[in-house]
Design a protein around this motif. Structure first.
Motif, short mmCIF file in Angstrom:
data_model
loop_
_atom_site.label_atom_id
_atom_site.label_comp_id
_atom_site.label_asym_id
_atom_site.label_seq_id
_atom_site.Cartn_x
_atom_site.Cartn_y
_atom_site.Cartn_z
N SER A 206 -0.36 -0.55 -8.83
CA SER A 206 0.67 0.44 -9.08
C SER A 206 1.59 -0.04 -10.21
CB SER A 206 1.43 0.72 -7.78
OG SER A 206 2.35 1.75 -7.94
N GLU A 207 2.78 0.50 -10.26
CA GLU A 207 3.68 0.21 -11.38
C GLU A 207 5.12 0.10 -10.87
OE1 GLU A 207 4.80 -1.01 -14.09
OE2 GLU A 207 3.05 -0.39 -15.22
N LEU A 208 5.93 -0.61 -11.59
CA LEU A 208 7.37 -0.64 -11.32
C LEU A 208 8.03 -0.17 -12.61
CD1 LEU A 208 7.23 -4.19 -9.80
CD2 LEU A 208 8.13 -2.29 -8.49
N ASP A 209 8.84 0.87 -12.53
CA ASP A 209 9.44 1.41 -13.76
C ASP A 209 10.61 0.56 -14.24
OD1 ASP A 209 7.60 3.47 -13.76
OD2 ASP A 209 8.83 4.66 -12.40
N PHE A 210 11.11 -0.26 -13.34
CA PHE A 210 12.09 -1.29 -13.69
C PHE A 210 12.02 -2.28 -12.53
CE2 PHE A 210 14.30 1.78 -11.05
CZ PHE A 210 15.14 1.04 -10.24
N ILE A 211 12.70 -3.40 -12.65
CA ILE A 211 12.72 -4.32 -11.51
C ILE A 211 14.12 -4.32 -10.91
CG2 ILE A 211 12.47 -6.73 -10.79
CD1 ILE A 211 10.08 -6.89 -12.67
N GLY A 212 14.21 -3.92 -9.65
CA GLY A 212 15.47 -3.97 -8.92
C GLY A 212 15.60 -5.39 -8.38
N TYR B 109 0.84 -1.20 0.00
CA TYR B 109 0.00 0.00 0.00
C TYR B 109 0.89 1.26 0.00
CZ TYR B 109 -3.48 3.28 1.87
OH TYR B 109 -4.31 4.35 2.06
N ALA B 110 1.90 1.26 0.86
CA ALA B 110 2.82 2.40 0.95
C ALA B 110 3.58 2.58 -0.37
CB ALA B 110 3.81 2.18 2.09
N TYR B 111 3.92 1.44 -0.98
CA TYR B 111 4.65 1.53 -2.26
C TYR B 111 3.84 2.33 -3.28
CZ TYR B 111 6.82 0.73 -6.67
OH TYR B 111 7.40 0.97 -7.89
N ALA B 112 2.55 1.96 -3.38
CA ALA B 112 1.70 2.62 -4.38
C ALA B 112 1.63 4.12 -4.14
CB ALA B 112 0.30 2.00 -4.36
N LYS B 113 1.51 4.51 -2.87
CA LYS B 113 1.45 5.95 -2.53
C LYS B 113 2.79 6.63 -2.86
CE LYS B 113 -2.58 5.91 -0.54
NZ LYS B 113 -3.60 6.42 -1.40
N ALA B 114 3.87 5.97 -2.51
CA ALA B 114 5.20 6.54 -2.75
C ALA B 114 5.45 6.66 -4.25
CB ALA B 114 6.27 5.68 -2.09
N TYR B 115 4.98 5.66 -4.98
CA TYR B 115 5.19 5.68 -6.44
C TYR B 115 4.60 6.95 -7.06
CZ TYR B 115 5.19 4.39 -11.33
OH TYR B 115 5.42 4.39 -12.69
N GLU B 116 3.39 7.29 -6.61
CA GLU B 116 2.72 8.48 -7.16
C GLU B 116 3.58 9.73 -6.97
OE1 GLU B 116 -1.20 9.01 -5.55
OE2 GLU B 116 -1.70 6.92 -6.02
N ILE B 117 4.25 9.80 -5.84
CA ILE B 117 5.08 10.98 -5.54
C ILE B 117 6.38 10.95 -6.34
CG2 ILE B 117 6.35 12.16 -3.69
CD1 ILE B 117 4.28 10.74 -1.75
N LEU B 118 7.03 9.80 -6.35
CA LEU B 118 8.39 9.72 -6.89
C LEU B 118 8.44 9.59 -8.41
CD1 LEU B 118 9.74 7.28 -4.16
CD2 LEU B 118 10.32 9.71 -4.36
N HIS B 119 7.36 9.06 -8.96
CA HIS B 119 7.37 8.83 -10.41
C HIS B 119 7.51 10.13 -11.20
CE1 HIS B 119 6.77 6.90 -14.19
NE2 HIS B 119 5.70 7.64 -14.45
N ASP B 120 7.13 11.24 -10.58
CA ASP B 120 7.31 12.54 -11.25
C ASP B 120 8.79 12.90 -11.37
OD1 ASP B 120 4.66 12.94 -11.54
OD2 ASP B 120 4.43 14.17 -9.73
N LEU B 121 9.61 12.29 -10.51
CA LEU B 121 11.03 12.65 -10.49
C LEU B 121 11.88 11.72 -11.36
CD1 LEU B 121 11.44 13.17 -6.63
CD2 LEU B 121 10.55 14.79 -8.31
N GLY B 122 11.53 10.45 -11.37
CA GLY B 122 12.38 9.51 -12.10
C GLY B 122 11.79 8.11 -12.09
N LYS B 123 12.68 7.11 -12.18
CA LYS B 123 12.23 5.72 -12.23
C LYS B 123 12.11 5.15 -10.83
CE LYS B 123 14.29 4.51 -16.65
NZ LYS B 123 14.96 3.43 -17.37
N VAL B 124 11.04 4.44 -10.58
CA VAL B 124 10.74 3.97 -9.22
C VAL B 124 10.56 2.45 -9.20
CG1 VAL B 124 9.20 4.31 -7.23
CG2 VAL B 124 9.45 6.14 -8.94
N SER B 125 11.13 1.83 -8.16
CA SER B 125 10.98 0.38 -8.03
C SER B 125 11.23 -0.04 -6.58
CB SER B 125 11.95 -0.34 -8.97
OG SER B 125 11.72 -1.73 -8.97
#
Ligand code: NOJ
Length: 420
Positions: free
Chosen positions: A256-262, A187-203
């Motif tokens: 949510s989404e993963l912009d790449f897989i770490g 759940y936290a990941y999805a919320k964080a993704y919304e914030i960070l995806h504006d800056l760059g790639k998130v995973s």
């Protein structure tokens, strides 16, 4: 010579608690002080004071990227107080890296939590996620220029160690809470993704094990599939589908989404069916090879290739190997491990798998959680009494690989595996 593409990212990884030292506002520190953990982190590698020297080492190695984590409890020593001094130190680290042409990759949560967060019930409670998001917003605001973000490091490992095995804070053994924790993290990941995806790639950095059935009996094959689903895929599936099922219960989480897989890869395991329901009917043991590590598992580079292939076939997303490394007595084995894991990474690349980076764990020897200080993963040796840093031969070998963006023939001949 095995050549990597020009845009392939060579890096190294660390985490705050394992290197900085004196993280007195962290739940790990609290449990160390209470005498509940076998080792005390103390000054760790004293990186908090020696960051400039350590960045010089990164500059000498000429990595393209450096993955490190921000210690939440340093930035938020109490619930509603932001420590701007700590933030500006992290800012300085990012700026110094950039001065040397090194891109930062920031992990926001690498196993540790602030004490106050722990006392409020930590990840067990959905409402506490808001505190994490507040921290994510603060960091995003401070680092709008950072292009690579990992929200969580190894969430399933955290769940297993902290809530099933009970080895790590908060040292509970409770399957119900464990699943709740994983769901709250998704759940936290999805919320964080919304914030960070504006800056760059998130995973996330997802620990992946290569699993193999113990025998060809149906029960072992099924146990292996279950272990793989639970450990390797469940969290990613949950993020991507909005339905998270790690062990038993299924949770709705925001899709949510993963912009790449770490992908963190260390080893392979054999899985066997067991009658014991407390072990979830799974018995795992390391795949034995001729070279084993001080962590008790063995060096199994082919497993990396298998895991890359499976991850690619399953998700079709860019992969970055965010951790791979060994704690060994003999540095020659570290070199062998790097060369062979890179050989298999290269093999994956030639087969069309989009694997775009490799990060060695770790640049420095560091605090290996409940295993203490003698499990040395570093390219650089740390003397824990003087804090003197001394690059090992593997440091120079990795440097040569990075410089050439290739594994030179002499290294392949001496350390490589015949992988045809
Ligand atoms: C994975 C973890 O992310 C890191 O904290 C740990 O030190 C390494 N593996 C080695 O065990």
């Amino acid at each position: 010579m095995l050549k990597f593409p020009d845009n392939f990212i060579f890096g190294v990884s660390t985490s705050a608690y394992q290197i900085e030292g004196d993280n007195k506002n962290s739940d790990w520190w609290l449990f160390e002080e209470k005498g509940k953990l076998p080792y005390k982190s103390g000054k760790a590698t004293d990186h908090w004071n020696r960051y400039q020297e350590d960045i010089e080492l990164l500059a000498e190695l000429k990595v393209d990227m450096y993955r490190f984590s921000i210690e939440w409890s340093r930035v938020y020593p109490s619930k509603d107080y932001v420590n701007y001094e700590a933030l500006s130190r992290y800012r300085e680290i990012v700026d110094l890296l950039r001065d040397h042409g090194i891109e930062p990759m920031i992990t926001l949560h690498h196993f540790t939590n602030p004490i106050w967060f722990h006392e409020l019930g930590g990840w067990e409670k959905r409402e506490n996620v808001d505190y994490f998001i507040q921290y994510v917003e603060t960091i995003a605001n401070e680092f709008p220029d950072v292009k690579y973000w990992l929200v969580f490091n190894e969430p399933i490992v955290y769940m297993l160690e902290s809530y099933i095995e009970g080895h790590w804070p908060p040292m509970k053994k409770n399957l119900f809470l464990a699943e709740q924790v994983a769901a709250n993290m998704a759940y936290a990941y999805a919320k964080a993704y919304e914030i960070l995806h504006d800056l760059g790639k998130v995973s996330i950095a997802k620990n992946m094990i290569y699993f193999e059935p113990y025998s060809d009996k149906d029960k072992d094959i099924e146990a292996c599939r279950k272990a793989e689903q639970m450990f390797n895929w469940s969290f990613i599936d949950g993020i991507l589908t909005g339905r998270l099922k790690v062990i038993r219960k299924e949770y709705d989480v925001p899709k949510s989404e993963l912009d790449f897989i770490g992908l963190n890869y260390y080893t392979g395991m054999k899985v066997k069916y067991t009658l014991n329901p407390l072990r979830l009917h799974l018995d795992v043991e390391p795949i034995k090879t001729e070279k084993c590590t001080l962590m008790g598992y063995c060096i199994y580079p082919r497993g990396l290739y298998e895991v890359l292939k499976k991850t690619w076939n399953k998700y079709g997303k860019e992969i970055i190997i965010t951790e791979n490394g060994v704690a060994v007595e003999d540095d020659e084995d570290r070199i062998l491990s790097i060369v062979r894991h890179l050989q298999y990474t290269h093999k994956a690349l030639t087969e069309g798998i989009s694997v775009n980076g490799y990060f060695y764990w770790s640049i420095l020897d560091n605090f290996e959680w409940d295993r203490g200080y003698d499990k040395r993963f570093g390219l650089v040796e740390v003397d824990y009494t003087t804090f003197k840093r001394k690059p090992r031969k593997s440091f120079y070998v990795y440097k040569e690989i990075i410089k050439n963006k290739a594994i030179p023939d002499d290294l392949l001949e001496k350390y490589g595996e015949n992988i045809s």
